[in-house]
Enzyme design. Sequence first.
Site: not given
Length: 230
Positions: A83, A197
Amino acid sequence: MKLLGIIGGMSWTSTAEYYRLLNGEVARQRGGLHSARLLIHSVDFAQIAALQTSGQWHEAGELLAEVARGLERAGADGVLLATNTMHKVAPQIEAAISLPFFHIADSVGRRLQEAGVKRAGLLGTAFTMEQDFYKDRLHQQYGLEVLVPDEAGRADVHRIIFDELCQNLITDESRQIYRRQMAELVGRGAQAIILGCTEITLLVGAGDVSVPVFDTSAIHVEDAARFMLG
């Protein structure tokens, strides 16, 4: 081949993409039936997202640090956090383990630097776009000027990530919103776009903007695979 520990689940869609990319890279380099040796601890993202929203970053960091300790105890040779946003708590994770930790902003910063990029547009969660942990690392360690969308644009980008992409919902309307945001960043002088992202590549890619696109997940995976196979 070294065993890579992955802290995943943020969201499950991005972790699935990491799994696909890591296995694809190992298969590409080793050939035949080779696949990646992975140890994945996938957390409940609802718990992490609640801590993000309430500003309880230290608590989230402790949770992920304990996951990293578990991966180390289980025999992992290195740890990857699948992430972008939760690299805000990377120092807590690194302090909890004695294993190599692959910071995604370092992977991205090196690649942009190698490409000669001086000014890049960044799309990501509001936390990544607005807080300093990611942009400052890129600026201070790799000399990059980082541009982000305006307030309304950041809100749109963030909403689409959480309400759609994290739930594997892909719409053409949202794709057009992202294309507009990327075009505006290019208009302000961005020489490249950072897809900051891990879910964003489900929606847009290199064909959606006129400048080079840097997929943080793919870049991160390349560094991790180099470690595993080195």
